[in-house]
Enzyme design. Structure first.
Site, PDB file in Angstrom:
ATOM      1  N   ASN A 484       0.859  -1.185   0.000  1.00 46.20           N
ATOM      2  CA  ASN A 484       0.000   0.000   0.000  1.00 46.20           C
ATOM      3  C   ASN A 484       0.893   1.232   0.000  1.00 46.20           C
ATOM      4  O   ASN A 484       1.345   1.697   1.037  1.00 46.20           O
ATOM      5  CB  ASN A 484      -0.908  -0.022   1.227  1.00 46.20           C
ATOM      6  CG  ASN A 484      -1.955   1.077   1.184  1.00 46.20           C
ATOM      7  OD1 ASN A 484      -1.736   2.115   0.563  1.00 46.20           O
ATOM      8  ND2 ASN A 484      -3.060   0.846   1.842  1.00 46.20           N
ATOM      9  N   ASP A 485       1.117   1.740  -1.183  1.00 44.22           N
ATOM     10  CA  ASP A 485       1.993   2.893  -1.385  1.00 44.22           C
ATOM     11  C   ASP A 485       1.584   4.099  -0.554  1.00 44.22           C
ATOM     12  O   ASP A 485       2.335   5.060  -0.439  1.00 44.22           O
ATOM     13  CB  ASP A 485       1.919   3.322  -2.856  1.00 44.22           C
ATOM     14  CG  ASP A 485       3.033   2.731  -3.683  1.00 44.22           C
ATOM     15  OD1 ASP A 485       4.106   2.464  -3.130  1.00 44.22           O
ATOM     16  OD2 ASP A 485       2.815   2.542  -4.889  1.00 44.22           O
ATOM     17  N   CYS A 486       0.384   4.072  -0.076  1.00 47.73           N
ATOM     18  CA  CYS A 486      -0.165   5.248   0.598  1.00 47.73           C
ATOM     19  C   CYS A 486      -0.177   5.111   2.116  1.00 47.73           C
ATOM     20  O   CYS A 486      -0.669   5.996   2.805  1.00 47.73           O
ATOM     21  CB  CYS A 486      -1.564   5.519   0.063  1.00 47.73           C
ATOM     22  SG  CYS A 486      -1.505   5.873  -1.692  1.00 47.73           S
ATOM     23  N   GLN A 501       5.621   9.292  -0.993  1.00 51.16           N
ATOM     24  CA  GLN A 501       6.394   8.061  -1.147  1.00 51.16           C
ATOM     25  C   GLN A 501       7.881   8.258  -0.876  1.00 51.16           C
ATOM     26  O   GLN A 501       8.556   7.354  -0.444  1.00 51.16           O
ATOM     27  CB  GLN A 501       6.222   7.489  -2.558  1.00 51.16           C
ATOM     28  CG  GLN A 501       4.977   6.628  -2.720  1.00 51.16           C
ATOM     29  CD  GLN A 501       3.717   7.469  -2.792  1.00 51.16           C
ATOM     30  OE1 GLN A 501       3.677   8.503  -3.435  1.00 51.16           O
ATOM     31  NE2 GLN A 501       2.677   7.019  -2.112  1.00 51.16           N
TER      32      GLN A 501
END
Ligand code: GLC
Ligand code: GLC
Length: 813
Positions: A484-486, A501
């Site tokens: 989950n990049d967020c 990021q």
């Protein structure tokens, strides 16, 4: 409503209304040269890199949407129209656009003139072909003027949008064959050795290469002055905006038709052969291409070869079942999308600009899962490219550039799930091919030859990276983010515009991810098996211990009572717990932990999936978490930046739904697994296109969740890990034809109402025709398997590798 239909025999989606709720696109090209092609002929094409080598201009975020592409204007007496509907939005007496495997065909008609445009990238050549057929269906003679139009890009798509003080002075073209052949050579006089061409195979009445002359400065594509005047100006661009336009005159008697072949291509010369004479480009390669595709017959032949290529590819896995939507998605469209994601990663779509992102380390490894059975050799090469961007300590560049294959320094590393996806990709490759030899290939670290070691050592460093980077609870440290990049637990960003990021304002060394722990346990058995089968017993024992210990850690510190926790933040507070105000339960850790078979033995798995069903499931799929974050949380990052219901803040992030599908099959719940599968599957929402908006033949990254005003609306189609994982879930876990180290395991888990199905699977140089009989009406369980009429002990079909076809009969019960 529906805007088209599936033509299963032709493997085409047929769009019947040009004004689809969003441009519905297709991808042309399979190896080096690609085109994005919308149902109204919008889009662009590029050679290998959509930023550096883009041939024609495309303006994202344009109004009206999707303007710009390869356009043809027709002047039929006084009537001027565009047969692809856009850009003039001409009223058409007929319209259809067929998107097929690597080609598209737009057919339309107006006032007794029929038009068709077949567009594709031929195998092995770096060009788009557009074959145009004009047919006079009226009772009177027609004198037509046809104008082609493309707008060249100044090669570097980023500069093209930013550096005008330079761009407006560098544009150059050459024109030959009276204007039939237009060559775009901006920057060729200095460091480029490549140029673009836009040519037609017939003599022309005139041409234009200067945009302002062709359109008129204050006109849009919908009102080109030149077409309205009926005569080309033979303009030669000098700076400003070079374009390519041919003016062709055609006389058609009633019933008569005429075919034209346009080529939009890329050509390259060796540095010492750039010039034919001073200032004149060497056109040898371009002219060879034009000779090759100089006739409609040659274009047809190339299209037939492309079709044969796709027949062969899709022949490797096909499905027959009563549920046509499942069969066509699993057998055709899902695999087609897997090819596209393998080729593009997340670079160029109608939602990705082709400028920003390179190939993702995690993304590309996952894309492999849905592609490896199609062209294993290319998957192998990709694995070696990806592994070369790993650092010696096992961490990895998050992205790399496809052209240079170098890690991307701007993004860097620190996404702590990345290393584990390499094990996942390599294991899938070996199971598909049996090629353990790949483990011995020497692969650089950080692209430095002097740091090269065997691919096996790369896997070990991946594995060890997780083992050695754990936090206070013994769970893996999350770093910048995991899958989950967020979820940016060390970011603490207060500055507008700062990247969530890549910014780390708070090196906590504390924030931990239960998801990475589950990914570790999921890949553990494959890593152990790889060690055993290559005689590394000691490493296998060490790995088994590490996996067992991580499993215990998850049970102790990663369990919330009714589901798996998601993470611990930089203060050591729980994320994804009933104790939280928002974000009490997340999908990812629950799906993955059960996929990893954690808690199958003690009821946790069952509880976790039931909690997911109760709290996260909706009619359009499973949302990422609940409750959605109502406000921005400094300690959580981007996940809480989205309005509730969108993207990672409780959107239906389709990529992780198949994890739950697979997890359900681990519990043997075939009906539930299938339901999870169908909810995000686009073909099941075809008649709901006004709400869903995107293509019914491809998956989207996200569907707005129940908290969003636009609940059910999809965004970001095509380039998403959803493609690979849904294909894995349907082919390997629901239909249950799954490559394992010993062969092909048969382990279906289907709804009890599904009475049977059949699959044809090419596997390691043999073909298996597998017929599954579920007249018993069970959800899981295989009573018997016969292979070529003989009972098989167990459920693993051996890799027979004899180039022959084998009949397999499976009885569930
Ligand atoms: C995007 C990224 C992928 C990430 C996902 C979830 O799809 O490409 O790497 O895992 O978003 O944030
Ligand atoms: C954004 C997107 C996420 C994607 C990431 C890639 O955060 O929301 O889906 O993975 O960008 O950098």
């Amino acid at each position: 409503m529906q805007y088209g239909y599936f033509d299963d025999d032709a493997r085409e989606y047929v769009i019947t209304h040009p004004d689809t709720p969003y441009p519905w696109i297709n991808y042309l090209g399979s190896e080096d040269f690609y085109g994005l092609f919308s149902n109204t002929s919008g889009g662009y094409c590029f050679y290998r890199d959509a930023r550096l080598l883009r041939l024609i201009r495309y303006r994202y975020n344009n109004v009206p949407t999707d303007s710009g592409g390869r356009y043809f204007y027709i002047r039929d007496g006084g009537d001027i129209w565009t047969p692809s509907w856009m850009p003039m939005k001409s009223a058409l007496d007929r319209y259809e656009c067929r998107h097929g495997m690597g080609y598209s065909r737009i057919s339309s008609a107006r006032n007794g003139l029929a038009f068709s445009q077949t567009s594709f990238v031929p195998l092995k050549d770096n060009c788009e072909i557009h074959k145009i057929v004009l047919a006079n269906e009226s009772k009177a003679d027609k004198d037509l003027d046809v104008f082609s139009f493309i707008e060249f890009c100044l090669w570097n798509a980023n500069d093209d949008m930013t550096n005008f003080q330079r761009n407006f002075s560098i544009g150059e073209v050459e024109v030959e064959a009276g204007g039939a052949r237009i060559y775009h050579k901006t920057e060729y006089r200095e460091r480029r050795n490549h140029y673009a061409l836009w040519a037609v195979n017939v003599p022309v009445a005139g041409f234009d290469t200067d945009r302002q002359t062709f359109l008129g400065l204050y006109n849009g594509f919908d009102h080109p002055e030149t077409v309205f005047a009926g005569k080309a100006n033979n303009s030669v661009a000098s700076g400003w905006a070079p374009i390519g336009s041919h003016h062709i005159k055609a006389h058609l008697a009633p019933g008569e038709s005429k075919a034209l072949v346009f080529v939009l291509g890329y050509s390259e010369n060796p540095d010492d052969q750039k010039w034919a004479s001073p200032g004149v480009i060497n056109k040898t390669p371009a002219n060879a291409l034009l000779e090759k595709y100089g006739s409609p017959e040659a274009a047809d032949k190339a299209l037939a070869a492309l079709k044969d290529y796709w027949d062969l590819l899709l022949g490797r896995f096909s499905v027959e079942a009563e549920d046509k939507r499942m069969a066509r998605m699993a057998g055709v469209w899902n695999q087609y999308q897997c090819m596209v994601t393998f080729n593009m990663s997340r670079s160029a779509s109608y939602f990705e600009s082709g400028i920003g992102r390179g190939m993702g380390f995690r993304d590309s490894n996952q894309d492999l899962l849905g592609f490896v059975h199609l062209v294993p050799e290319r998957a192998r090469a990709r694995i070696l490219d990806i592994a070369a961007t790993q650092f010696p300590d096992g961490s990895a560049y998050h992205q790399y550039q496809p052209l240079t294959k170098r890690g991307n320094n701007e993004v860097g590393s620190g996404f702590n799930d990345d290393p584990l996806w390499l094990i996942c990709g390599v294991a899938a490759y070996i199971k598909e091919t049996g090629d353990f030899g790949i483990l011995d290939v020497k692969v650089p670290f950080d692209n430095k030859e002097e740091l090269a070691d065997s691919l096996f050592v790369h896997l070990k460093r991946s594995f060890d990276y997780t083992v050695t980077h754990t936090g206070p609870h013994g769970l893996p440290l999350i770093g910048r983010a995991d899958w989950n990049d967020c979820l940016n637990l060390n970011c603490f960003s207060k500055t507008p515009g700062e990247s969530f990021q890549t910014t780390a304002n708070f090196e906590s060394g504390v924030a931990e991810s239960v998801l990475i722990a589950a990914i570790f346990v999921f890949n553990g058995p494959d890593y152990i098996e790889i060690c055993r089968r290559t005689g590394r017993e000691e490493e296998a024992a060490y790995a088994a211990k590490a996996v067992a210990s991580m499993t215990e850690t998850i049970k102790t510190h990663g369990w919330d009572g009714n589901w798996f926790l998601r993470a611990y933040d930089a203060y050591g507070h729980k994320i994804g717990s009933h104790e939280c105000e928002d974000g009490q339960i997340y999908i990812e850790s629950n799906g993955f932990a059960v996929m990893a078979e954690i808690g199958l033995d003690d009821g946790r798995a069952l509880k976790a999936l039931d909690s997911v069903k109760d709290r996260l499931d909706t009619k359009y799929g499973i949302v990422l978490q609940q409750p959605a974050y109502k406000e921005y949380h400094l300690e959580l990052g981007e996940v809480s930046s989205y309005p509730p219901g969108y993207k990672e803040n409780a959107g239906i992030f389709c990529h992780n739904n198949p994890w739950v599908t697979i997890a359900e099959t681990k519990l043997g719940r075939g009906t539930r697994a299938f339901e999870t599968y169908t909810k995000i599957c686009p073909a099941y929402r075809e008649d709901d296109s006004d709400l869903r908006r995107l293509e019914p033949y491809v998956y989207a990254q996200m569907v707005a969740g129940k908290d969003a005003p636009r609940f059910g609306e999809a965004k970001n189609s095509w380039l998403t890990g959803t493609a690979a994982w849904t294909f894995v879930s349907i082919s390997q876990y629901i239909l249950g034809v799954r490559p394992v180290f010993d062969g092909l395991l048969i382990d279906p888990c289907i709804p009890s109402s599904m009475k049977g199905f059949s699959v044809i699977r090419h596997f390691q140089n043999a073909v298996y025709r597998i017929a599954v009989d579920n007249s018993a009406g069970v959800e899981k369980g295989v009573k018997s398997v016969t292979l070529d009429g003989k009972p098989l002990s167990g459920t693993v079909l051996p890799a027979l590798s004899d180039g022959r076809t084998h009949e397999v009969n499976v009885v569930m019960g």
